[in-house]
Enzyme design. Structure first.
Site, PDB file in Angstrom:
ATOM      1  N   SER A   1       0.620   4.212  -3.790  1.00 32.27           N
ATOM      2  CA  SER A   1       0.600   3.084  -2.866  1.00 32.27           C
ATOM      3  C   SER A   1      -0.526   3.152  -1.844  1.00 32.27           C
ATOM      4  O   SER A   1      -1.021   2.124  -1.413  1.00 32.27           O
ATOM      5  CB  SER A   1       1.952   2.954  -2.165  1.00 32.27           C
ATOM      6  OG  SER A   1       2.390   4.193  -1.685  1.00 32.27           O
TER       7      SER A   1
ATOM      8  N   HIS B   1       3.839  -0.468  -7.599  1.00 28.17           N
ATOM      9  CA  HIS B   1       2.546  -1.146  -7.422  1.00 28.17           C
ATOM     10  C   HIS B   1       1.882  -1.525  -8.740  1.00 28.17           C
ATOM     11  O   HIS B   1       0.772  -2.057  -8.754  1.00 28.17           O
ATOM     12  CB  HIS B   1       1.592  -0.285  -6.590  1.00 28.17           C
ATOM     13  CG  HIS B   1       2.011  -0.207  -5.168  1.00 28.17           C
ATOM     14  ND1 HIS B   1       1.730  -1.192  -4.251  1.00 28.17           N
ATOM     15  CD2 HIS B   1       2.750   0.716  -4.510  1.00 28.17           C
ATOM     16  CE1 HIS B   1       2.254  -0.869  -3.083  1.00 28.17           C
ATOM     17  NE2 HIS B   1       2.881   0.283  -3.213  1.00 28.17           N
TER      18      HIS B   1
ATOM     19  N   LYS C   1       7.343  -6.792  -4.447  1.00 25.06           N
ATOM     20  CA  LYS C   1       5.886  -6.843  -4.317  1.00 25.06           C
ATOM     21  C   LYS C   1       5.334  -7.963  -5.208  1.00 25.06           C
ATOM     22  O   LYS C   1       5.454  -9.111  -4.854  1.00 25.06           O
ATOM     23  CB  LYS C   1       5.307  -5.459  -4.593  1.00 25.06           C
ATOM     24  CG  LYS C   1       5.668  -4.540  -3.408  1.00 25.06           C
ATOM     25  CD  LYS C   1       5.358  -3.096  -3.573  1.00 25.06           C
ATOM     26  CE  LYS C   1       5.746  -2.378  -2.275  1.00 25.06           C
ATOM     27  NZ  LYS C   1       6.129  -0.995  -2.467  1.00 25.06           N
TER      28      LYS C   1
HETATM   29  C1  PLP Z   1       7.259  -0.319  -1.806  1.00 18.80           C
HETATM   30  C2  PLP Z   1       7.566   0.861  -2.637  1.00 18.80           C
HETATM   31  C3  PLP Z   1       8.896   1.210  -2.913  1.00 18.80           C
HETATM   32  C4  PLP Z   1      10.050   0.524  -2.251  1.00 18.80           C
HETATM   33  O1  PLP Z   1      10.285  -0.721  -2.770  1.00 18.80           O
HETATM   34  P1  PLP Z   1      11.043  -1.807  -1.866  1.00 18.80           P
HETATM   35  O2  PLP Z   1      11.541  -2.788  -2.844  1.00 18.80           O
HETATM   36  O3  PLP Z   1      10.033  -2.336  -0.925  1.00 18.80           O
HETATM   37  O4  PLP Z   1      12.135  -1.090  -1.159  1.00 18.80           O
HETATM   38  C5  PLP Z   1       9.121   2.261  -3.771  1.00 18.80           C
HETATM   39  N1  PLP Z   1       8.110   2.951  -4.315  1.00 18.80           N
HETATM   40  C6  PLP Z   1       6.819   2.655  -4.055  1.00 18.80           C
HETATM   41  C7  PLP Z   1       5.735   3.447  -4.696  1.00 18.80           C
HETATM   42  C8  PLP Z   1       6.515   1.612  -3.194  1.00 18.80           C
HETATM   43  O5  PLP Z   1       5.259   1.328  -2.897  1.00 18.80           O
END
Ligand code: PLP
Length: 393
Positions: free
Chosen positions: A184, A212, A242
């Site tokens: 990320s 991601h 996302k």
């Molecule tokens: C954003 C993210 C999460 C968490 O996901 P949410 O749905 O926002 O709780 C988990 N793992 C990674 C690598 C992330 O970037």
């Protein structure tokens, strides 16, 4: 006298290190459109994980509104009590098919999916092997599990092999290798082609977090799909929050694994079921993604253009394997200052500081969206050029 007296000193210390964080309230119609409003200014948004622009897509809004009218806003209970409706089943089946797996379990967030799954798969007497740059939700899941945690330096396959070997030799009962696919904060891809066979060689379970990569790589199906490794891992974690523009998390895997998680993952069992409007929005997002594979190609192309352009301007850019473009600065105060200069030139990007990234590696993290125009991407590069020229003058 309040027991909270220590807080003042703690807050002052963080502020002194340029590590105090505050959120800024965006005042326009959306926090996820290419142009947002901050303090009355219109800014080009470059720090959203809304990679495909779907969070503000009216088609998702309509699907959510219709589901709210038909099914209500809340789900009313946890999944195992009375919270499971037809949309939950439909979305789990849809996601499983999309990820080419037998089954899929929905969680309220990707955070809960990681935490709940890791803690369900390993415990005392087991070992979990984790990349040093894995997401906080993975780290928390590892800690919560009570398993022995082995952390290998980022993307270091040989070090990972040593940890697997060591855990085996120490007689650990179960082994779990866990990694982000796209990281990320660094934007690079884990060496999955080496890690996955390595884990299998050691009889270790493999969990890959595609937060991601979902919607971005492999025609949206993720990095494992792109690499032809989908069938080789035990649990694929993804997020609907996302690129899919909605909210929620999921774990795709075998039917038995998913049914086990429905029994044992506390973030599933003890959490109120995701509400109908977000389920309908996610289903709509999946349909759009399937009909418009060009969306994920477009955001990757924007990322490549940004990285190449910034590199040509002399910025230290980390190679983007997906749609995260980190511009390395180093010092936290300097990263904040660069972010501020960009804001003055109409671009909103976020300075990422420790503890989110290792000390001395503060950076500006740029995330393009498929909804950006080519001209908007050039506008970002022009802002960076102006800042560079100003510094050189
Ligand atoms: C954003 C993210 C999460 C968490 O996901 P949410 O749905 O926002 O709780 C988990 N793992 C990674 C690598 C992330 O970037």
């Amino acid at each position: 006298m309040s027991g909270l007296g220590w807080l003042e000193g703690e807050a002052a210390a963080l502020k002194g290190q340029s590590l105090w964080r505050t959120s800024r309230t965006l005042t326009g119609a959306s926090t996820a459109t290419p142009i947002v409003e901050l303090d009355g200014e219109r800014l080009l948004l470059l720090c959203s994980n809304n990679y495909l622009g779907l969070a503000s897509d009216p088609r998702l809004g309509e699907a959510a509104a219709a589901a709210a009218r038909e099914h209500g806003v809340g789900s009313g209970a946890s999944r195992l009590v009375s919270g499971t409706g037809e949309l939950h089943v439909q979305l789990e089946e849809r996601l499983a098919a999309w990820k080419r797996s037998e089954d899929c379990v929905l969680f309220s967030s990707g955070y809960l999916a990681n935490q709940g799954t890791i803690a369900a798969l390993v415990g005392r007497g087991d070992a979990v092997i984790s990349d040093a740059l894995n997401h906080a939700s993975i780290i928390d899941g590892c800690r919560l599990s009570g398993a022995e945690i082995g952390v290998y330096p980022h993307a270091d396959v040989a070090a990972c092999a040593r940890l697997l070997h060591k855990a085996r030799a120490a007689g650990r009962r179960r082994l779990l290798l866990v990694t982000d696919s796209v990281f990320s904060m660094d934007g690079d891809l884990a060496p999955l082609g080496e890690l996955v066979p390595l884990a299998r060689q050691h009889g270790a379970m493999v969990l890959v977090d595609e937060a991601h990569a979902t919607g971005v790589l492999g025609q949206g199906r993720g990095a494992l799909a792109q690499l032809g490794l989908e069938g080789q891992v035990d649990a694929i974690v993804g997020t609907c929050s996302k690129a899919l523009g909605s909210v929620g998390g999921f774990v795709a895997g075998s039917r038995l694994l998913c049914d086990y998680l429905r029994n044992r993952a506390r973030g599933y069992v003890f959490d109120t079921a995701p509400p109908p409007p977000v389920l309908a929005a996610t289903l709509r997002a999946l349909a759009i993604l399937e009909a418009e594979p060009a969306l994920s190609e477009r955001v990757c192309r924007h990322a490549q253009r940004l990285a190449a352009g910034l590199q040509a301007l002399g910025y230290q850019v980390m190679r983007p394997d997906a749609a995260v473009v980190p511009v390395l600065v180093g010092d936290s105060a300097a990263a904040l200052a660069l972010g501020e200069r960009l804001r003055q030139r109409g671009v909103l990007a976020l300075a990422i500081r420790p503890p989110t990234v290792p000390p001395g590696t503060a950076r500006l993290r740029l995330c393009p969206m498929a909804s950006h125009t080519d001209a908007q991407i050039e506008q970002v590069l022009a802002a960076f050029k102006a800042i560079r020229d100003e510094a050189a003058a």
